[in-house]
Design an enzyme around this catalytic site. Structure first.
Site, mmCIF file in Angstrom:
data_model
loop_
_atom_site.group_PDB
_atom_site.id
_atom_site.type_symbol
_atom_site.label_atom_id
_atom_site.label_comp_id
_atom_site.label_asym_id
_atom_site.label_seq_id
_atom_site.Cartn_x
_atom_site.Cartn_y
_atom_site.Cartn_z
ATOM 1 N N ASP A 13 47.787 37.488 38.541
ATOM 2 C CA ASP A 13 48.667 37.394 39.705
ATOM 3 C C ASP A 13 50.086 37.723 39.252
ATOM 4 O O ASP A 13 50.448 37.466 38.104
ATOM 5 C CB ASP A 13 48.631 35.988 40.309
ATOM 6 C CG ASP A 13 47.285 35.651 40.950
ATOM 7 O OD1 ASP A 13 46.665 36.562 41.527
ATOM 8 O OD2 ASP A 13 46.873 34.488 40.884
ATOM 9 N N ASP A 24 44.789 40.099 46.773
ATOM 10 C CA ASP A 24 44.998 38.986 47.702
ATOM 11 C C ASP A 24 45.688 39.480 48.973
ATOM 12 O O ASP A 24 45.323 39.095 50.083
ATOM 13 C CB ASP A 24 45.869 37.900 47.057
ATOM 14 C CG ASP A 24 45.229 37.283 45.827
ATOM 15 O OD1 ASP A 24 43.993 37.274 45.726
ATOM 16 O OD2 ASP A 24 45.985 36.814 44.957
#
Length: 170
Positions: free
Chosen positions: A118, A136
């Site tokens: 991330d 995401d």
């Protein structure tokens, strides 16, 4: 015959999402150390090298087998639904393509790295939002587009049932 071109287009969207996701993750892993953060817009947006061994907000940490099973079922379901239900519904096809690309992007991380990379770190109205990635984002965009398609379908059904002026037709 035209339907096949739309199906190819949807898969190309998914491939684009996967490539963009994996390239950006590779750039983060290759050029930043874990925990490093680069401000883009102070107090709003940062590029932060982060890893997640769980799901959204770090839940279910370390449950890789569960993510493998769920993701495979989701990928197969999206592909089946894209083939069966998106015919003539371009918005549905695009929404499913974004979800497919996002699901596969994070699945690749879990499979190869045993964690998800991330890096997009935001503060929204002073709320420190969990760090996320392109996959995401694609999943969220896909769900929003799916909700819009569902609202359109509902409106269309009501118009067929009650007419545009709201009166019932028997």
């Amino acid at each position: 015959m035209l339907w096949r071109y739309f199906l190819v287009f949807y898969y190309l969207i998914a491939i684009f999402v996967i490539l963009l996701d994996q390239i950006t993750k590779w750039l983060i892993v290759s050029n930043m150390y874990l925990g490093e953060s680069i401000p883009i817009i102070d107090n709003v947006l940062y590029i932060t090298s982060h890893r997640n061994r769980g799901a959204a907000w770090g839940i279910l940490q370390g449950q890789m087998w569960l993510f493998y099973v769920i993701t495979i079922v989701v990928i197969v379901g999206i592909m089946y639904y894209m083939y069966k239900a998106a015919k003539g519904k371009w918005l549905l096809g695009v929404s499913l393509a974004f979800m497919l690309g996002g699901a596969i992007g994070n699945f690749i991380d879990r499979l190869l790295r045993k964690e998800v990379v991330d890096f997009i770190h935001t503060y929204i109205f002073s709320y420190n939002f969990p760090v996320f990635n392109i996959a995401d984002s694609a999943l969220v965009i896909g769900v929003i587009l799916l909700m819009i398609q569902m609202l359109r379908d509902e409106r269309e059904t009501k118009e067929k049932t009650y007419g545009e002026n709201g009166t019932h037709h028997s």
